[in-house]
Design an enzyme around this catalytic site. Structure first.
Site, PDB file in Angstrom:
ATOM      1  N   GLU A  34       1.096  -1.105  -0.171  1.00  0.00           N
ATOM      2  CA  GLU A  34      -0.189  -0.036  -0.082  1.00  0.00           C
ATOM      3  C   GLU A  34       0.975   1.132   0.194  1.00  0.00           C
ATOM      4  O   GLU A  34       1.493   1.509   1.063  1.00  0.00           O
ATOM      5  CB  GLU A  34      -1.059   0.029   1.399  1.00  0.00           C
ATOM      6  CG  GLU A  34      -2.005  -1.194   1.292  1.00  0.00           C
ATOM      7  CD  GLU A  34      -2.876  -0.710   0.371  1.00  0.00           C
ATOM      8  OE1 GLU A  34      -3.339   0.306  -0.162  1.00  0.00           O
ATOM      9  OE2 GLU A  34      -3.879  -1.916   0.154  1.00  0.00           O
ATOM     10  N   CYS A  88      -2.031   9.438   2.764  1.00  0.00           N
ATOM     11  CA  CYS A  88      -1.822   8.742   1.475  1.00  0.00           C
ATOM     12  C   CYS A  88      -2.741   9.095   0.294  1.00  0.00           C
ATOM     13  O   CYS A  88      -2.019   9.480  -0.770  1.00  0.00           O
ATOM     14  CB  CYS A  88      -1.591   7.395   1.508  1.00  0.00           C
ATOM     15  SG  CYS A  88      -2.930   6.506   1.939  1.00  0.00           S
TER      16      CYS A  88
HETATM   17  P1  NAD Z   1       8.162   4.367   4.979  1.00  0.00           P
HETATM   18  O1  NAD Z   1       8.236   3.757   3.812  1.00  0.00           O
HETATM   19  O2  NAD Z   1       9.420   5.309   5.482  1.00  0.00           O
HETATM   20  O3  NAD Z   1       8.077   3.509   6.372  1.00  0.00           O
HETATM   21  C1  NAD Z   1       6.884   2.749   6.290  1.00  0.00           C
HETATM   22  C2  NAD Z   1       7.541   1.347   7.213  1.00  0.00           C
HETATM   23  O4  NAD Z   1       8.614   0.723   6.506  1.00  0.00           O
HETATM   24  C3  NAD Z   1       8.091   1.870   8.608  1.00  0.00           C
HETATM   25  O5  NAD Z   1       7.251   0.837   9.692  1.00  0.00           O
HETATM   26  C4  NAD Z   1       9.339   1.691   8.849  1.00  0.00           C
HETATM   27  O6  NAD Z   1       9.949   1.283   9.863  1.00  0.00           O
HETATM   28  C5  NAD Z   1       9.476   0.504   7.813  1.00  0.00           C
HETATM   29  N1  NAD Z   1      10.900   0.935   6.837  1.00  0.00           N
HETATM   30  C6  NAD Z   1      11.538   1.855   6.571  1.00  0.00           C
HETATM   31  N2  NAD Z   1      12.631   1.709   6.154  1.00  0.00           N
HETATM   32  C7  NAD Z   1      12.666   0.531   5.765  1.00  0.00           C
HETATM   33  C8  NAD Z   1      13.810  -0.251   5.145  1.00  0.00           C
HETATM   34  N3  NAD Z   1      15.007   0.144   4.605  1.00  0.00           N
HETATM   35  N4  NAD Z   1      13.545  -1.642   5.207  1.00  0.00           N
HETATM   36  C9  NAD Z   1      12.405  -2.393   5.943  1.00  0.00           C
HETATM   37  N5  NAD Z   1      11.585  -1.701   6.641  1.00  0.00           N
HETATM   38  C10 NAD Z   1      11.697  -0.269   6.448  1.00  0.00           C
HETATM   39  O7  NAD Z   1       6.783   5.315   5.080  1.00  0.00           O
HETATM   40  P2  NAD Z   1       6.302   6.323   5.939  1.00  0.00           P
HETATM   41  O8  NAD Z   1       7.266   7.652   6.013  1.00  0.00           O
HETATM   42  O9  NAD Z   1       6.183   5.879   7.398  1.00  0.00           O
HETATM   43  O10 NAD Z   1       4.777   6.689   5.476  1.00  0.00           O
HETATM   44  C11 NAD Z   1       4.790   7.566   4.326  1.00  0.00           C
HETATM   45  C12 NAD Z   1       4.448   6.978   3.133  1.00  0.00           C
HETATM   46  O11 NAD Z   1       3.156   5.864   3.237  1.00  0.00           O
HETATM   47  C13 NAD Z   1       3.874   7.730   1.945  1.00  0.00           C
HETATM   48  O12 NAD Z   1       4.619   7.769   0.766  1.00  0.00           O
HETATM   49  C14 NAD Z   1       2.216   7.466   2.065  1.00  0.00           C
HETATM   50  O13 NAD Z   1       1.894   7.822   0.658  1.00  0.00           O
HETATM   51  C15 NAD Z   1       2.335   6.207   2.195  1.00  0.00           C
HETATM   52  N6  NAD Z   1       1.240   5.584   2.695  1.00  0.00           N
HETATM   53  C16 NAD Z   1       0.201   4.732   2.056  1.00  0.00           C
HETATM   54  C17 NAD Z   1      -0.835   4.347   2.505  1.00  0.00           C
HETATM   55  C18 NAD Z   1      -1.867   3.596   1.483  1.00  0.00           C
HETATM   56  O14 NAD Z   1      -2.654   3.125   2.340  1.00  0.00           O
HETATM   57  N7  NAD Z   1      -1.533   3.452   0.504  1.00  0.00           N
HETATM   58  C19 NAD Z   1      -1.265   4.941   3.728  1.00  0.00           C
HETATM   59  C20 NAD Z   1      -0.561   5.710   4.468  1.00  0.00           C
HETATM   60  C21 NAD Z   1       0.787   6.140   3.995  1.00  0.00           C
END
Ligand code: NAD
Length: 456
Positions: A209, A243
Site C-alpha cells: 500500500e 496517502c
Molecule cells: P516508510 O516507507 O518510510 O516506512 C514505512 C514502514 O517501513 C515503517 O514501519 C518503517 O519502519 C519501515 N521501513 C522504513 N525503511 C525500511 C527499510 N529500509 N527496510 C525495511 N523496512 C523499512 O513510510 P512512512 O514515512 O511511514 O509513510 C509515508 C508513506 O506511506 C507515504 O508515501 C504515503 O503515501 C504512504 N502511505 C500509504 C498508505 C496507503 O494506504 N496506500 C497509507 C499511508 C501512507
C-alpha cells in the site's frame, strides 16, 4: 524478543489448526473490539503526544474505521469463510466443485506512521479474521503510539498468535529475513521496493500500500463553494499527511482566481476561526519531514499561508499558484499541508500530462458534467478515488482500497481484506458411481470426437 523464536512459535501455533476455527476467530475479533474500547483514552493520549492529533480526528480517521471493520467481520465471517459451490461442467459429470477459503499462515504487517493505529490494526483484523497469525511492526516514528499498541496488544494476546514488535529499519530487515505467508506493507514507494525484493527471496506474497501524487481535477462547471470546502478538509486533515490527500489541483483557468479565493476563505473558516491556527490542526511528524516540506515552499508562488514554526513543527495550510509540472513540488508526493495549483485550458493536454507520470493512489474530479467525469475516469488510471469529493472513498468497506502501478499492489478493506489474507482452495469432488472412461487409453477416433464435443 527473539524474532526467529517468535516466527517459529507462530508457525507452530498456526499448524495446530486453532486459528482455522471460525468461532475462535470471532472470539478474537470481539476481544480486539473490547481492547480498543477499554484503552480508548490511552490511544488518544499517545497520538496527541506524537503529533498533536485531536480526539475528534483520531476517532474519525482511525478508531471508527477499526470498529467498523471489526463489526463487519464479526457479522459476515461465518458466511465469508464457508466453501462456495461453483458450476462443474459436463467433462466432470457428476462431480461437484467448490472453493474453500483457507488462511495462509504466518503474516507480517508493517505499518506507516501517518495513521499509526489504522494502518497497523486494519490489516491485522483482516488477517486474523481470515485465520492467520500476525506479527505487527508499526512505524517507529510516532514512538508513543507504537509503544501503546505493543503494550495493549502484547498483554492481551499470546505471542504465538498476535505480537507487536517495535523498532525501525533494523528490526524490519530482520523480520524480512524470515519467510511469511503474506507481507502487508504500508509506506513509501522506495521502501516498498525493498520489501518486495526481500519477499521475493522467499517467494512471499505481498500487498504493498504505497503513495504517489494524487491529482484533483477542478472543472469550470463545478460547485466552487462545495468543491473548496471538501478539498480543504481532505487536504489539511492530518496536515496533509494522508496517502490519499489531494496532492495537487488542476483547475480550469477561467475559475482559477475565484477558486483560490474560495479555498483561502475556507481555510480561514476551518482553522483560523479563533484568530490563530487552533487545536484542530495537526503538527508535522518530525524534523526531517518539516525540513523537506519547508524546502518545497517556493515563497514567490505562495498565495495563501506559508507560515512556519520549526520549534513546533508547524506549517500552516499553504497554497501555491502558477505552479508547473516541472516545479520541484511536482516531482514527489508532498505529504504535507502545501497545495500547489496548476491551471489548464485544454483538458486533453492536462490528462496527457497526468498519464506521463506514475499511476497515482487516488484521483478526484469536481464537475457537474457526467461526460467530463466519465472521460477522466475512463482515461486516467489510479487506485481509487471520488467524484465531487476527496478521501472519503476509503471509508466505504464495499470498495477495495489499494493502488495500481507504482501506487501499490493488492487491496483490502471489508471482504477484500478477508480475500487478501486467504487462499481460495479449488476442489473437484467426484463420486464413484459413474465413470465416463473417455479420458483413458487406448485412444480412438470416436473417443476424440466425443472429447471434442464435451470439451467445447
Ligand atoms: P516508510 O516507507 O518510510 O516506512 C514505512 C514502514 O517501513 C515503517 O514501519 C518503517 O519502519 C519501515 N521501513 C522504513 N525503511 C525500511 C527499510 N529500509 N527496510 C525495511 N523496512 C523499512 O513510510 P512512512 O514515512 O511511514 O509513510 C509515508 C508513506 O506511506 C507515504 O508515501 C504515503 O503515501 C504512504 N502511505 C500509504 C498508505 C496507503 O494506504 N496506500 C497509507 C499511508 C501512507
Amino acid at each position: 524478543m527473539d524474532i526467529k523464536e517468535l516466527h517459529s512459535k507462530q508457525q507452530t501455533f498456526f499448524n495446530s489448526n486453532k486459528t482455522k476455527d471460525v468461532s475462535f476467530r470471532i472470539e478474537q475479533l470481539k476481544k480486539f473490539r473490547k481492547l480498543i474500547k477499554e484503552n480508548e483514552s490511552e490511544l488518544y493520549k499517545a497520538i496527541f503526544e506524537d503529533f498533536g492529533k485531536s480526539e475528534f480526528e483520531t476517532y474519525a480517521s482511525e478508531l471508527s474505521l477499526i470498529n467498523h471493520e471489526i463489526n463487519l467481520f464479526i457479522k459476515n465471517l461465518k458466511r465469508w469463510s464457508k466453501p462456495k459451490r461453483v458450476a462443474t461442467g459436463l467433462a466432470n459429470f457428476p462431480a461437484k466443485s467448490y472453493i474453500i477459503p483457507e488462511p495462509l499462515g504466518v503474516t507480517l504487517v508493517i505499518g506507516a506512521w501517518n495513521y499509526p493505529y489504522q494502518l497497523s490494526i486494519l490489516p491485522t483484523i483482516s488477517s486474523i479474521a481470515a485465520g492467520n497469525t500476525v506479527i505487527i511492526k508499526p512505524s517507529e516514528l510516532p514512538s508513543k503510539t507504537s509503544a501503546v499498541m505493543a503494550k495493549i496488544i502484547n498483554a492481551s494476546f499470546p505471542e504465538e498468535f498476535i505480537h507487536v514488535v517495535e523498532g525501525g529499519v533494523a528490526i524490519s530487515t530482520e523480520l524480512l529475513s524470515h519467510r511469511f505467508d503474506k507481507i502487508f506493507f504500508t509506506g513509501s514507494i522506495p521502501v516498498g521496493k525493498i520489501i518486495y525484493q526481500a519477499a521475493a527471496k522467499h517467494l512471499s506474497p505481498v500487498v504493498l500500500e504505497l503513495g504517489g501524487k494524487s491529482p484533483t481535477f477542478v472543472l469550470s462547471d463545478c460547485d466552487i463553494k462545495m468543491t473548496a470546502k471538501r478539498i480543504v478538509w481532505a487536504k489539511f486533515f492530518n496536515a496533509g499527511q494522508t496517502c490519499v490527500a489531494p496532492d495537487y489541483i488542476l483547475v480550469e483557468k477561467s475559475i482559477e482566481q475565484k477558486f483560490i479565493e474560495t479555498l483561502s476563505a475556507k481555510i480561514e473558516e476551518f482553522y483560523k476561526a479563533k484568530g490563530d491556527i487552533n487545536e484542530n490542526y495537526v503538527r508535522i511528524i518530525n524534523i526531517n519531514n518539516f525540513d523537506r516540506l519547508e524546502k518545497l515552499i517556493d515563497t514567490d508562488k505562495v498565495c495563501f499561508g506559508g507560515e512556519i514554526d520549526k520549534e513546533n513543527r508547524f506549517i500552516s495550510p499553504t497554497i501555491l499558484k502558477n505552479v508547473s509540472f516541472d516545479d520541484e513540488i511536482m516531482q514527489d508526493e508532498i505529504f504535507g499541508p502545501i497545495l500547489p495549483i496548476l491551471s489548464f485550458t485544454n483538458l486533453d493536454e492536462v490528462i496527457a500530462k497526468v498519464k506521463q507520470r506514475p499511476k497515482p493512489l487516488s484521483c478526484y474530479i469536481y464537475s457537474k458534467n457526467r461526460k467530463t467525469i466519465s472521460k477522466i475516469l475512463h482515461e486516467v488510471s489510479f487506485g481509487g478515488g471520488a467524484v465531487n469529493d476527496s478521501v472519503m472513498h476509503l471509508s466505504n468497506s464495499n470498495l477495495p482500497f489499494g493502488g495500481v502501478g507504482l501506487s501499490g499492489i493488492g487491496s483490502y478493506h471489508g471482504k477484500f481484506g478477508f480475500d487478501t489474507f486467504s487462499h481460495f482452495k479449488s476442489i473437484l469432488d467426484k463420486p464413484l458411481w459413474f465413470e465416463a472412461n473417455i479420458k483413458y487409453p487406448p485412444y480412438s477416433k470416436n473417443k476424440l470426437k466425443l472429447l471434442k464435443m464435451l470439451l467445447k
